[in-house]
Structures are given as C-alpha cells and as structure tokens.
Design a protein around this motif. Structure first.
Motif, PDB file in Angstrom:
ATOM      1  N   GLU A 147       1.561   8.286  -3.175  1.00 46.26           N
ATOM      2  CA  GLU A 147       0.812   7.414  -1.920  1.00 46.26           C
ATOM      3  C   GLU A 147       1.536   7.736  -0.785  1.00 46.26           C
ATOM      4  O   GLU A 147       0.931   7.917   0.350  1.00 46.26           O
ATOM      5  N   GLN A 148       2.798   8.048  -0.634  1.00 44.83           N
ATOM      6  CA  GLN A 148       3.637   8.521   0.324  1.00 44.83           C
ATOM      7  C   GLN A 148       3.032  10.008   0.897  1.00 44.83           C
ATOM      8  O   GLN A 148       2.628  10.161   2.191  1.00 44.83           O
ATOM      9  N   VAL A 201      -4.448  17.384  10.436  1.00 46.22           N
ATOM     10  CA  VAL A 201      -5.152  17.099   9.118  1.00 46.22           C
ATOM     11  C   VAL A 201      -6.450  16.169   9.619  1.00 46.22           C
ATOM     12  O   VAL A 201      -6.232  15.152   9.969  1.00 46.22           O
ATOM     13  N   ASN A 250      -6.585  -2.714  -1.955  1.00 38.61           N
ATOM     14  CA  ASN A 250      -6.022  -2.766  -0.851  1.00 38.61           C
ATOM     15  C   ASN A 250      -6.583  -1.867   0.070  1.00 38.61           C
ATOM     16  O   ASN A 250      -5.806  -1.277   1.002  1.00 38.61           O
ATOM     17  N   ARG A 301       1.741  -0.517  -9.551  1.00 35.90           N
ATOM     18  CA  ARG A 301       2.219   0.987  -9.325  1.00 35.90           C
ATOM     19  C   ARG A 301       2.588   1.351 -10.440  1.00 35.90           C
ATOM     20  O   ARG A 301       3.668   0.484 -11.190  1.00 35.90           O
ATOM     21  N   LYS A 326      -7.542   8.688   6.971  1.00 34.32           N
ATOM     22  CA  LYS A 326      -8.127   9.802   6.601  1.00 34.32           C
ATOM     23  C   LYS A 326      -8.171  10.066   5.042  1.00 34.32           C
ATOM     24  O   LYS A 326      -8.848  11.029   4.331  1.00 34.32           O
ATOM     25  N   LYS A 375      -1.325  11.534   8.292  1.00 37.17           N
ATOM     26  CA  LYS A 375      -0.548  11.111   9.445  1.00 37.17           C
ATOM     27  C   LYS A 375      -0.536  12.416  10.681  1.00 37.17           C
ATOM     28  O   LYS A 375      -0.203  12.389  11.650  1.00 37.17           O
ATOM     29  N   THR A 381      -0.149  -1.981  -4.608  1.00 36.19           N
ATOM     30  CA  THR A 381       1.404  -1.745  -4.844  1.00 36.19           C
ATOM     31  C   THR A 381       1.850  -2.710  -5.897  1.00 36.19           C
ATOM     32  O   THR A 381       3.078  -2.495  -6.207  1.00 36.19           O
ATOM     33  N   ASN A 382       1.103  -3.637  -6.403  1.00 42.17           N
ATOM     34  CA  ASN A 382       1.797  -4.598  -7.413  1.00 42.17           C
ATOM     35  C   ASN A 382       1.769  -3.988  -8.589  1.00 42.17           C
ATOM     36  O   ASN A 382       2.358  -4.591  -9.549  1.00 42.17           O
ATOM     37  N   LYS A 388      -0.359   9.575   2.646  1.00 39.76           N
ATOM     38  CA  LYS A 388      -0.141   8.866   3.995  1.00 39.76           C
ATOM     39  C   LYS A 388       0.333   9.782   5.077  1.00 39.76           C
ATOM     40  O   LYS A 388       0.120   9.939   6.100  1.00 39.76           O
ATOM     41  N   GLN A 389       1.460  10.334   4.468  1.00 45.27           N
ATOM     42  CA  GLN A 389       2.048  11.468   5.302  1.00 45.27           C
ATOM     43  C   GLN A 389       1.244  12.579   5.831  1.00 45.27           C
ATOM     44  O   GLN A 389       1.313  13.065   6.708  1.00 45.27           O
ATOM     45  N   ALA A 400      -5.497  -1.233   3.557  1.00 46.80           N
ATOM     46  CA  ALA A 400      -4.432  -0.589   3.962  1.00 46.80           C
ATOM     47  C   ALA A 400      -4.615   0.890   4.689  1.00 46.80           C
ATOM     48  O   ALA A 400      -3.797   1.391   5.459  1.00 46.80           O
ATOM     49  N   THR A 401      -5.956   1.518   4.377  1.00 47.10           N
ATOM     50  CA  THR A 401      -6.137   2.584   4.879  1.00 47.10           C
ATOM     51  C   THR A 401      -7.593   2.606   5.680  1.00 47.10           C
ATOM     52  O   THR A 401      -8.153   3.530   6.039  1.00 47.10           O
ATOM     53  N   ARG A 442      10.760  15.418   3.330  1.00 49.39           N
ATOM     54  CA  ARG A 442      11.042  14.274   2.404  1.00 49.39           C
ATOM     55  C   ARG A 442      11.287  14.383   1.184  1.00 49.39           C
ATOM     56  O   ARG A 442      11.317  13.448   0.334  1.00 49.39           O
TER      57      ARG A 442
END
Lengths: 568, 198
Positions: free
Chosen positions: B90-91, B102, B10, B28, B18, B98, B25-26, B94-95, B13-14, B58
């Motif tokens: 993964e989160q 960073v 995937n 995981r 960064k 974001k 995700t299928n 990604k976070q 997706a990014t 989080r």
C-alpha cells in the motif's frame, strides 16, 4: 521583442507575487543577479551562507503562508542549500529554490562548480526541474510555484543552466494557468467517509483531537469542533498555536516531550481525530503501545501516503483539512462528555509542566520571562534541542504561524535564519530566536545579514555550555559519559582554556549587533526588557544551569507507561 | 490474500488519487507476497531515478524492473516486481502515486493479467545432449537462436516460474550464461490503464 532567460525568471517571480528573494551570487547565476536589482518591489536579501537563504525562505513561508524563494549559484552554492531543502521537505514548507547550473553543453563534464543538484535533491524536494530550453522556462517556473504551494506543500528546485539564462526567446508569454496531467492535488473529500467520521464522533465517549502542521488554516474549525463536542485537543510540535494553547480544551503538545496530560489523554482516548499530522515516531513512541484504548482513528490529511503509514487508520479522509472540517462540522451534533473532559482537566491540574522555582537561573525561567515580557505577542523561532522543548513548554501559542521550528529533520541552525525570514515578512512584529549555545553557532554568520538588513531579531541564547539534549540522553542512557557534548567551562573564555566558548556579547558587537549577558536570575527580566526596547539585532546570552533536563520524557521507542516525569 | 477482494471499502482514501487498489487497513494481511506494480509515467529524464530512489530510500526491494515507451511516445510504462505485506505494498503504491511525474499506478497482480519475462540462455550442448535440449525447447516453446559446436543460445518467454522450470532442466547440461528482462504485464480483457482522468 526578444527577452533573455534571466529576464523571464525575474518577470516570473514578480508575476508569482514574490516580494523577497533570499540568496547569494556566483558565476552561474550572474545573469539573474544582473537583472534582479532592477525590479521595483522585489527585495533581495543577501545572506552570508546559502543554508541561511534556505532557512530564511522557510521562515518567511511558515510565518506568512506564502512560498519562500531562494536563489543560489551552482555547485557548492546549491549543495549548501540541501539541509534547508530537507528541513522544508520534512515539515511540508513551500519553497521555490532557483539554483544556477553550468551551461548545458558542460553538464556531465565535471565542470568548475558543477554538481548534479537535481540528482542530489531528488529525495529531499517535492519535485525538481532542470530547464534545458529557454522556451520551457516560464511554464516550468509556473509549475514549480503551483507544485510547491498546492496539495501537501514542499520545496521545489529549478536548476537553471547559465546558457538558458542568457538565451533569448521571442514572444514570451507568462502562462495564466497550469495543468500537469500527472499531478492532481485538489482532492474532493469523500462524503461517505465524512459521514462515517461524524457517526464515530457521535458514538465516542473519550474523543481526542490530535492536530499537526497540516491544519494550519483550521483554527476556527478546530475550536468549533472541540467546543461543540467537548473534545480536548493536543498538538504536535508543528501544530503549536493552531489550536489556541490558552483554550480550556487544549492539552498542549504530546509525544516524547509532550505534557503528561496530553499523553494520558492519548492513552485513554477511544477516538483519535487526527488532522494534518502524520503519527511521527516522536509522537507515537512504541507503536504497539500507542493509544491502546482507541476504537477508531479518523485521519484527515491531504497526503494519502500519510494515511496508514505508521498506524492503521479506520476512517481515512483525504482532502484539504479545512474543507473536510467545514463539511464535517454541520454533521456533528453537540455532545457533552462531562466525565472525560473533567478527567482531562484533572490531569492537567495534577500534572502541570513545572520546574523548581529557586535561586538558580534555570532555562525554563528564561522562557517564562520572555513570555511575560512580550505577553506572547511575538513570532518565536527555535533551534533544535532542549531550548526548543522548553520554548514549546513554557510559552502559550495562541495563533498559527507564530512558532517556527524544525520538527521533522531537527535542524540545528534553523531558528536564527528562519527568524530573519519572518522578520523580513513582518518588519513591525517582535521576532525571537530561542537558541542554544550549540545551535546558534551553526548559522551565526547571518548576524551580518541581520544587521545589514536592519532586522531587529532578538536571539536569546540559553547557554548551558553543553549540547544539552544529547547530554541529557548521555546522562539517562549512556551512564553519564558526556562524550562530545561539553562545549566549555564557564571560565572557558580565558585565554589558553582548553575548551573555548565564544564570547557571544563580543561576537554580537563584532557584527554590529547588540549583546547582553545575564548570569543571575534577578537580571533576566530587566535584560529582556532592554533587548526588546533597543530596536536592534540583539543577542541576549543567558548563562543557565548546566545540567537541567527536559521533563517529562518518554524514552525513544517506549510507551506512555515508561514516561519519566522527572520532578519528585 | 483472501481479504484482498473486499479492498474497496476505503475507496475514499484515494479518491482522486492515481491508483485504485485500496486495502482496508483493519483487515490487512501480514503475509508477504510478490506483486507486479505497473506505472504510466512521463517520458522525462530522471523519472526512473525518482522511482528507484523512492524504493531504495524507503527500504523496499525491486525484484525486477521493465521500462519502455508506449504507443504514446510521451509516456513510458514501468513494471516493477516487488515483495511485501499489504502495508508495504500500500505504501509503495501511494509513494509512487505521489511522485509528480507518475501518471497512473496499478497493482496488476490484484486482477487477472498476462505477464511475461524474456530470457536468453547459453547452454553447453555437445553430442547427444543437443537433441535432448531441442526436445525440451519444443515442449517449452523456446527457440534456438544461435548454434555453435559446443553450445546453443535459447530464447524463451513466459512467466517467471515457467522460465525457471526450463532453467532447472538445462542445469544438468551446463548453463554457461543467461540473462533475463524484467517482467511486463497487461490486464486481461478490455480493462486498460490509460492516462485519461476519471
């Protein structure tokens, strides 16, 4: 020629195309206030509470698509803004908030009206800055507007110490361009993923568009996709109006208080095409039971972190929603789904949103009458609660940026100032705040702003003498223990009453606004007509049934099968 | 862990993001593993607070943390050891990406890498124990950096598991005090994490 920090700030706002600033003065922003009333073409709106300034900037931004600007002082001025920033952050609304700060030398000394606002707002802004050197000021403001409006939009705070506002700078130049090496919001969508999405659409037999606030610039693309392939479309609360509610393929809002037909469509779809939305818990309910027949999810969003956060996604496409749809559309062959579209239309016909049409003055009827009287030609802001859901149910939104509501944070007190922000942007349009008797009291002081600024917003208070949504939960899930939700009896306005509800008509008059009260069903339509025609800020208080509930409802954490339709 | 090798499926997706490590995700994994996440960040005040704030708000836990400027003084490198299943990691990636300050994020534990933590241990050391401790230090390539009648201060660097093995051996002599740094890591071979845009 040397120029002060305050002059740079005001010049930067003008260069960024800012036409209106919502704010409130104080010791640490006096230098900016000393300049801001000298600028032709820059309107300053004095609010009565800083939270109001934040929500007005938010309403202005949602209604126009341009960033809203708020200007407040340090300490309490800035902390009063926090709820508005958190509201805008949850709903991805571009705001640039300028906060005063104590002089740099005093920072950290617990000075008078000092608050660490950069620290406080870090988790509820997209980014924030503390400017310690006047030489960094212009670039920082440029970056702030860029960050607020690009990628996934959001609020940005610039904290401005008083000495920086006073400091002088030689050779001031406002930067033409901005480049931040750690921020690349322009993402080119991946062609391969778009191809996979087109293939999935070609294979699907029960596709469903699921559209949120991030798709606000995509109406024509969404309609084209929906019509080309017979794809019904549901929207989130913040997606209302992005896909026209009067379109035959619209199944309106989904989720906890979504329509039965939208939730059934989601329950039976084999392909979710999610555009600019984030699978919020109020949409999905119990994750394990969400859309159990789905084969694939195509998720188009500008924020990679929204993808696969709650629900695993098989076809993620990161990028600007409109750009992605523009590239996807040519790859999608026309396709008919007679059976599916018929099924969805049958659900729509069989399970419409409805309420008893009897003699009682029901809140839903008020929304319906407002819609009839305006022909839907209005910008509607809401507070948060039952009236918000009825405003979503019984009004058909056909254009984006006509429904302003706090979806993510659920901020009571949002609607009225947001409506004022929208009215500032569009002085000639009709702007309504659909409110509850609870919510409206949270920012009622802005009546003074409305009247002073001649903003003829119409506030329709759906008065049921309860914090209705909480009361509904207490009725359904807490054995009717109405703890803390009863605001007063209908005769509570009598002197000496134990629970005193304000006389909203007198309150409006005290502020120099117009007030109208209605208690009978037959009087609603004429009163609305009068309110719309009077050209003034107006409170229309409608005394509705006390214990009406919002239906349908899927209880929190439950699935579609536990949906309570409400009416026999 | 097995399916982690195919994690570029995937990549879109990014695209332009960064970081590179993307998980299909299928496929995981739900098993919880420890990861070492490294970020290059702007050397600005408050950046660490943004990162630690993201973790706490989080609900993610930081097991260890190391921060320092790099050979480019405008850039700091932050290494975070954290635990989680694939979805959580993964989160986290990604976070982190974001956050505006960073610049780059990578999960170094997903490829061949060298990692070290530094530890200082004050061990009770009297009589015959002293020579035994010195022998253990030899084997572990630990150094004695302070000597007193009753105790020794020992410096050792290595992977967390090596350092913990050493601690276990010291336990019977009596550990009086100890301190350790956060873990740091670099990829093996020519691969580098740089600010250069792709």
């Amino acid at each position: 020629m040397a120029i002060t920090g305050a002059e740079i700030i005001v010049d930067a706002l003008v260069r960024e195309g800012v036409q209106v600033v919502f704010g409130y003065p104080g010791g640490c922003v006096l230098d900016i206030f000393d300049r801001i009333n000298h600028v032709p073409g820059l309107r300053f709106v004095l609010v009565r509470h800083e939270q109001g300034a934040g929500h007005m900037a938010d309403g202005y931004a949602r209604a126009t698509g341009r960033p809203g600007v708020a200007l407040v002082t340090s300490g309490p001025g800035a902390t009063n803004l926090v709820t508005a920033l958190a509201t805008a952050y949850m709903d991805s609304v571009p705001i640039v908030a300028l906060t005063g700060q104590v002089p740099t030398a005093a920072i950290g000394s617990d000075a008078f009206q000092e608050a660490d606002i950069v620290g406080i707002t870090r988790p509820c802004t997209k980014h924030n800055f503390l400017v310690k050197d006047v030489a960094d000021l212009a670039r920082t403001i440029k970056e702030a507007f860029y960050i607020a409006t690009s990628g996934r939009p959001g609020p940005v705070v610039i904290d401005l110490p008083k000495d920086v506002q006073k400091a002088k700078l030689e050779n001031y130049v406002y930067p033409e361009q901005v480049r931040i090496r750690s921020y690349h919001p322009v993402i080119h969508p991946d062609a391969g993923q778009i191809r996979r999405a087109a293939e999935a659409i070609a294979r699907a037999s029960r596709p469903l568009l699921y559209v949120g606030g991030g798709a606000v610039e995509c109406q024509s693309q969404l309609v084209a996709l929906s019509e080309r392939c017979d794809i019904p479309c549901t929207t989130t609360l913040l997606g209302m109006g992005i896909f026209p509610g009067d379109h035959a393929n619209s199944v309106h809002m989904l989720g906890m208080h979504g329509t039965q037909y939208a939730n059934y469509a989601m329950h039976h779809t084999d392909l979710i095409i999610a555009v600019g939305t984030r699978f919020d818990d109020r949409v999905t309910g119990k994750l394990e039971e969400f859309a159990p027949r789905r084969e694939h999810i195509i998720h188009i969003d500008v924020d990679p972190a929204s993808i696969s956060k709650c629900i695993p996604v098989s076809i993620p496409i990161v990028g600007d929603c409109r750009q992605v749809l523009d590239r996807l559309l040519p790859l999608v062959e026309p396709k008919k789904h007679h059976e599916w579209i018929e099924q969805v239309r049958r659900w729509k016909a069989d399970y419409p949103l409805r309420y008893p049409d009897d003699d009682k003055l029901r809140p839903q009827h008020v929304i319906r009458e407002l819609y009839r009287a305006t022909g839907g030609e209005a910008i509607v802001a809401t507070e948060v609660g039952q009236h918000q859901m009825w405003a979503a149910h019984f009004w058909q939104y056909v254009r984006p940026r006509t429904f302003l509501s706090s979806g993510g944070l659920g901020t009571m007190g949002y609607g009225f100032p947001a409506a004022l922000g929208a009215q500032v942007a569009f002085p000639d349009r009709l702007v309504l705040d659909i409110a509850g008797d609870g919510s409206i009291q949270m920012n009622i002081q802005e009546l003074a702003t409305a009247v002073t600024e001649k903003l003829p917003v119409k506030i329709c208070i759906i008065n049921n003498r309860y914090l209705g949504m909480v009361r509904q939960w207490q009725q359904l899930f807490y054995k009717e223990n109405y703890s803390g939700t009863f605001l007063g009896t209908p005769d509570g306005r009598a002197a000496g009453a134990s629970l005193y509800i304000p006389d909203f008509v007198k309150l409006a008059e005290a502020y120099g606004a117009a007030g109208i009260r209605v208690a009978r069903k037959a009087d609603v339509a004429p009163a609305i007509k009068e309110a719309i025609a009077n050209g003034r800020t107006t409170i229309l208080e409608v005394m509705v049934e006390e214990k009406e509930n919002v239906w349908p409802m899927i209880p929190a954490g439950a699935g579609v099968e536990q949906m309570i339709s409400g009416l026999a | 862990m097995a399916n982690k090798k195919n994690n570029k499926i995937n990549s879109a997706a990014t695209n332009g993001s960064k970081y590179d490590a993307v998980i299909d995700t299928n496929e995981r994994a739900v098993a919880i593993h420890e990861h070492l996440v490294t970020c290059l960040v702007e050397n600005h005040p408050g950046v660490l607070a943004r990162i630690s704030g993201m973790f706490s708000s989080r609900g993610y836990n930081i097991e260890s943390l190391a921060v320092g400027t790099t050979h480019d003084p405008s850039i700091s490198r932050i290494t975070i050891a954290c635990r989680g299943d694939d979805r959580i990691i993964e989160q986290i990636l990604k976070q982190l990406s974001k956050l505006i300050d960073v610049i780059r994020v990578v999960d170094v534990s997903q490829s061949s890498h060298v990692e070290r933590e530094l530890m200082l241990v004050k061990v009770a050391a009297t009589g015959a124990a002293r020579s035994e401790i010195m022998q253990i230090c030899d084997i572990f390539r630990a150094r004695i950096v302070d000597v007193h009648h009753d105790c020794l201060v020992i410096e050792v660097s290595g992977t967390t598991s090596k350092n913990e093995a050493l601690m276990e051996l010291f336990e019977r002599f009596g550990i009086l005090e100890m301190t350790r740094t956060g873990r740091i890591a670099l990829n093996r071979g020519p691969e580098i994490l740089s600010v250069a845009e792709e």
